[in-house]
Enzyme design. Structure first.
Site, PDB file in Angstrom:
ATOM      1  N   ALA A 183      -7.318 -33.135  57.271  1.00 59.59           N
ATOM      2  CA  ALA A 183      -9.075 -33.566  57.843  1.00 59.59           C
ATOM      3  C   ALA A 183      -9.312 -32.883  57.077  1.00 59.59           C
ATOM      4  O   ALA A 183     -10.110 -33.832  55.882  1.00 59.59           O
ATOM      5  CB  ALA A 183      -9.134 -32.787  58.623  1.00 59.59           C
ATOM      6  N   ARG A 184      -9.499 -31.575  55.949  1.00 61.38           N
ATOM      7  CA  ARG A 184     -10.378 -31.653  55.088  1.00 61.38           C
ATOM      8  C   ARG A 184      -9.001 -32.358  53.244  1.00 61.38           C
ATOM      9  O   ARG A 184     -10.129 -32.152  51.939  1.00 61.38           O
ATOM     10  CB  ARG A 184      -9.427 -30.039  54.555  1.00 61.38           C
ATOM     11  CG  ARG A 184      -8.420 -29.813  54.612  1.00 61.38           C
ATOM     12  CD  ARG A 184      -8.768 -27.749  55.099  1.00 61.38           C
ATOM     13  NE  ARG A 184      -7.261 -27.659  54.336  1.00 61.38           N
ATOM     14  CZ  ARG A 184      -7.031 -26.243  54.982  1.00 61.38           C
ATOM     15  NH1 ARG A 184      -7.359 -25.299  55.501  1.00 61.38           N
ATOM     16  NH2 ARG A 184      -5.314 -25.983  55.188  1.00 61.38           N
ATOM     17  N   GLU A 185      -8.536 -33.119  53.672  1.00 60.73           N
ATOM     18  CA  GLU A 185      -7.986 -33.178  52.635  1.00 60.73           C
ATOM     19  C   GLU A 185      -8.617 -35.245  51.965  1.00 60.73           C
ATOM     20  O   GLU A 185      -7.611 -35.777  52.123  1.00 60.73           O
ATOM     21  CB  GLU A 185      -6.168 -33.437  52.486  1.00 60.73           C
ATOM     22  CG  GLU A 185      -6.182 -32.265  52.213  1.00 60.73           C
ATOM     23  CD  GLU A 185      -3.926 -32.257  53.074  1.00 60.73           C
ATOM     24  OE1 GLU A 185      -3.373 -33.738  53.468  1.00 60.73           O
ATOM     25  OE2 GLU A 185      -3.374 -31.196  53.792  1.00 60.73           O
ATOM     26  N   ARG A 258       2.701 -31.321  61.910  1.00 60.81           N
ATOM     27  CA  ARG A 258       4.034 -30.585  63.094  1.00 60.81           C
ATOM     28  C   ARG A 258       4.702 -30.821  63.843  1.00 60.81           C
ATOM     29  O   ARG A 258       4.791 -30.067  64.939  1.00 60.81           O
ATOM     30  CB  ARG A 258       3.389 -28.465  62.574  1.00 60.81           C
ATOM     31  CG  ARG A 258       3.024 -28.184  61.239  1.00 60.81           C
ATOM     32  CD  ARG A 258       4.037 -27.531  59.964  1.00 60.81           C
ATOM     33  NE  ARG A 258       3.888 -27.260  59.823  1.00 60.81           N
ATOM     34  CZ  ARG A 258       3.673 -27.412  58.337  1.00 60.81           C
ATOM     35  NH1 ARG A 258       2.712 -29.150  58.306  1.00 60.81           N
ATOM     36  NH2 ARG A 258       3.036 -27.147  56.840  1.00 60.81           N
ATOM     37  N   TYR A 312      -3.707 -30.739  48.348  1.00 61.38           N
ATOM     38  CA  TYR A 312      -3.556 -30.463  46.838  1.00 61.38           C
ATOM     39  C   TYR A 312      -2.245 -30.093  46.043  1.00 61.38           C
ATOM     40  O   TYR A 312      -2.153 -29.136  47.161  1.00 61.38           O
ATOM     41  CB  TYR A 312      -5.025 -30.026  46.306  1.00 61.38           C
ATOM     42  CG  TYR A 312      -5.383 -29.035  46.419  1.00 61.38           C
ATOM     43  CD1 TYR A 312      -6.305 -28.315  47.612  1.00 61.38           C
ATOM     44  CD2 TYR A 312      -5.172 -27.746  45.696  1.00 61.38           C
ATOM     45  CE1 TYR A 312      -6.294 -27.370  47.985  1.00 61.38           C
ATOM     46  CE2 TYR A 312      -5.154 -26.328  45.465  1.00 61.38           C
ATOM     47  CZ  TYR A 312      -6.122 -25.797  46.752  1.00 61.38           C
ATOM     48  OH  TYR A 312      -6.645 -24.898  46.961  1.00 61.38           O
ATOM     49  N   TYR A 362       7.690 -25.999  50.885  1.00 62.83           N
ATOM     50  CA  TYR A 362       8.116 -24.395  51.953  1.00 62.83           C
ATOM     51  C   TYR A 362       8.253 -25.352  52.811  1.00 62.83           C
ATOM     52  O   TYR A 362       8.672 -26.114  53.649  1.00 62.83           O
ATOM     53  CB  TYR A 362       7.186 -23.594  52.010  1.00 62.83           C
ATOM     54  CG  TYR A 362       5.804 -24.600  52.889  1.00 62.83           C
ATOM     55  CD1 TYR A 362       5.519 -25.674  53.419  1.00 62.83           C
ATOM     56  CD2 TYR A 362       4.757 -23.725  51.598  1.00 62.83           C
ATOM     57  CE1 TYR A 362       4.117 -26.167  53.678  1.00 62.83           C
ATOM     58  CE2 TYR A 362       3.405 -24.667  52.527  1.00 62.83           C
ATOM     59  CZ  TYR A 362       3.313 -25.425  52.892  1.00 62.83           C
ATOM     60  OH  TYR A 362       1.977 -25.915  53.094  1.00 62.83           O
ATOM     61  N   GLU A 384       1.452 -35.281  47.472  1.00 70.35           N
ATOM     62  CA  GLU A 384       0.587 -34.317  47.390  1.00 70.35           C
ATOM     63  C   GLU A 384      -0.335 -34.783  46.436  1.00 70.35           C
ATOM     64  O   GLU A 384       0.124 -34.357  45.255  1.00 70.35           O
ATOM     65  CB  GLU A 384       0.503 -32.599  47.339  1.00 70.35           C
ATOM     66  CG  GLU A 384       1.927 -32.395  48.413  1.00 70.35           C
ATOM     67  CD  GLU A 384       1.062 -31.446  49.881  1.00 70.35           C
ATOM     68  OE1 GLU A 384      -0.777 -31.446  48.974  1.00 70.35           O
ATOM     69  OE2 GLU A 384       1.620 -31.500  50.831  1.00 70.35           O
TER      70      GLU A 384
HETATM   71  N1  ARG Z   1       1.565 -29.389  52.900  1.00 69.17           N
HETATM   72  C1  ARG Z   1       1.653 -31.150  53.814  1.00 69.17           C
HETATM   73  C2  ARG Z   1       1.713 -29.837  55.204  1.00 69.17           C
HETATM   74  O1  ARG Z   1       2.309 -29.094  55.439  1.00 69.17           O
HETATM   75  C3  ARG Z   1       3.759 -30.917  53.029  1.00 69.17           C
HETATM   76  C4  ARG Z   1       4.419 -31.616  53.583  1.00 69.17           C
HETATM   77  C5  ARG Z   1       5.556 -32.265  53.221  1.00 69.17           C
HETATM   78  N2  ARG Z   1       6.782 -32.451  54.469  1.00 69.17           N
HETATM   79  C6  ARG Z   1       6.524 -31.994  55.198  1.00 69.17           C
HETATM   80  N3  ARG Z   1       7.250 -32.771  56.262  1.00 69.17           N
HETATM   81  N4  ARG Z   1       6.324 -31.539  55.865  1.00 69.17           N
HETATM   82  O2  ARG Z   1       2.447 -30.863  55.847  1.00 69.17           O
HETATM   83 ZN    ZN Z   2      -1.859 -32.115  54.592  1.00 70.49          ZN
END
Ligand code: ARG
Ligand code: ZN
Length: 422
Positions: A183-185, A258, A312, A362, A384
């Site tokens: 949402a905040r992006e 997620r 970002y 990560y 990003e």
């Molecule tokens: N900043 C993103 C997140 O935390 C990274 C997305 C990278 N891709 C991923 N499948 N996690 O969701």
């Molecule tokens: Zn994001």
């Protein structure tokens, strides 16, 4: 004396209106670096509290030594938090101290009337304005666009997809791009709108966009998380997740990135509903994710390219994020993002990092890009976007055009290269 008194009253009134601008305590974003393991744990604790919101990384569990943490701190807690940091000898600096002002500048009514024309794309738009704009675009370009309803959010906001095509017969290839999972992006939905505008204006003008639209259909979902996006406009600018509620907890929302069925809820996600990286009760539990996966499954034979836009930190990522293992076509995708990053560096003098998600940021399971890849969409990317290191999620409107143009350059070069291969 009288005019002075009046002035004092006016200033005071002004301060109240602008939420305590004149007091020394304002909301702040701090950049804090932990150097010892003890400091890592302390910082994880501090950033788990309600009066603070982690900007970077997305969750306390990702905090490690020697990597700067960006922490938004509410005005009422600034003194307490900075004292705590000093006591434990943290090195930290103030990244932003005018967050309220920045937020006001990004949400002002006078600048957000989509009907007022001019500079429409160098500002942020409310959810209603975005619906209005894509609807208007589809009416103005009926020969190139189609509005498709793919589902609705938890709060029953519609999930509209805009399908862009060249003025030609049917083709068998397609590309997907979603924006606003988080949402905040805000730069992310702004980019989807930017791309749509660019495509309809420069079709038959710019050779790349012409080739893209002549050879592929392009499906664009400007706001995948409408409930969360709306909430960032009305209530909490720092909100990340969607707004679903469930029994047994008062905490709201699932991290939609997620919630996909890709090594769901393993290391790098949280099963705690209060976490910002909460994976949900089961894979695809969220209506927003269900709508997207249903559409992608139905079109997976035609869709060759997948883009998901975030912010970002300026990165061009590809799978996997759920494991450190390399995908079979790792070097192919690596070369693509590298070429895009080089182009951004040359033309925009800006540095984007690139590589697989797990190695570059990560471990983060349950993400859309990994899921799309495992469905057979072998050119799958997460971008990003900006900021360049100062504003974080609060990228000022006058920087939208640079951020979008460089991202557009990356989307174009990758798409062109992939089209050459297919
Ligand atoms: N900043 C993103 C997140 O935390 C990274 C997305 C990278 N891709 C991923 N499948 N996690 O969701
Ligand atoms: Zn994001």
């Amino acid at each position: 004396m009288r005019p002075l008194l009046l002035l004092a009253i006016l200033i005071c009134f002004h301060c109240v209106l602008r939420k305590g601008f004149c007091s020394s305590e304002q909301d702040k974003v701090l950049s804090i670096t932990a150097v010892t393991q003890e400091q890592v744990i302390l910082l994880q604790n501090i950033s788990s509290h309600n009066e603070t919101t982690l900007w970077q990384p997305a969750s306390p569990s990702y905090i490690t030594e020697n990597t700067p943490v960006h922490l938004f701190v509410q005005s009422s807690s600034v003194t307490r938090v900075t004292e705590l940091l000093n006591t434990h000898r943290f090195s930290f600096s103030v990244l932003l101290e005018n967050t309220q002002q920045l937020i006001q500048e990004q949400t002002r009514n006078i600048t957000t009337d989509p009907k007022s024309g001019g500079m429409t794309y160098e500002r942020y738009h409310s959810l209603e304005d975005i619906y209005y704009l894509i609807n208007k675009t589809s009416q103005e370009h009926p020969d190139m666009t189609k509005l498709i309803l793919i589902g609705s959010s938890f709060e029953k906001n519609p999930l509209y997809l805009l399908k862009l095509s060249g003025r030609r017969g049917p083709v068998d290839k397609a590309m997907w791009m979603d924006c606003g999972i988080h949402a905040r992006e805000w730069i992310s939905p702004a980019f989807c709108l930017w791309f749509i505008k660019y495509a309809v204006i420069f079709y038959k003008e710019n050779p790349d966009i012409t080739a893209m639209l002549d050879k592929m259909d392009i499906y664009i979902l400007p706001v995948m998380n409408p409930d969360g996006y709306k909430y960032t406009w009305t209530t909490n600018r720092m909100w990340r997740k969607n707004r679903s509620v469930r029994e047994g907890t008062s905490c709201v929302g699932v991290d939609l990135n997620r919630n996909f069925d890709a090594n769901w809820c393993t290391a790098g996600a949280s099963s705690n509903p209060c976490s910002d990286i909460y994976c949900g009760q089961y894979p695809e539990s969220e209506p927003e994710v269900q709508a997207v996966t249903k559409f992608l499954r139905a079109h997976k034979d035609s869709i060759k390219l997948y883009f998901s836009m975030h912010s970002y930190s300026q990165m061009l990522l590809f799978p996997y994020s759920y494991t450190h293992d390399q995908i079979p076509n790792h070097s192919e995708l690596f070369d693509l993002v590298k070429e895009a990053a080089v182009k951004i560096r040359r033309h925009y003098k800006n540095v984007y990092h690139f590589g697989s998600g797990a190695k570059t940021i990560y471990l983060a399971p349950g993400g859309s890009d990994d899921w799309a890849y495992d469905q057979g969409i072998l050119y799958s990317f997460t971008f990003e976007l900006q900021d360049r290191g100062r504003y974080g999620f609060l990228l000022p409107p006058n920087l939208i055009s640079v951020a979008c143009n460089e991202a557009l350059a990356a989307v174009k070069i990758i798409s062109m290269r992939v089209l050459e291969k297919l």
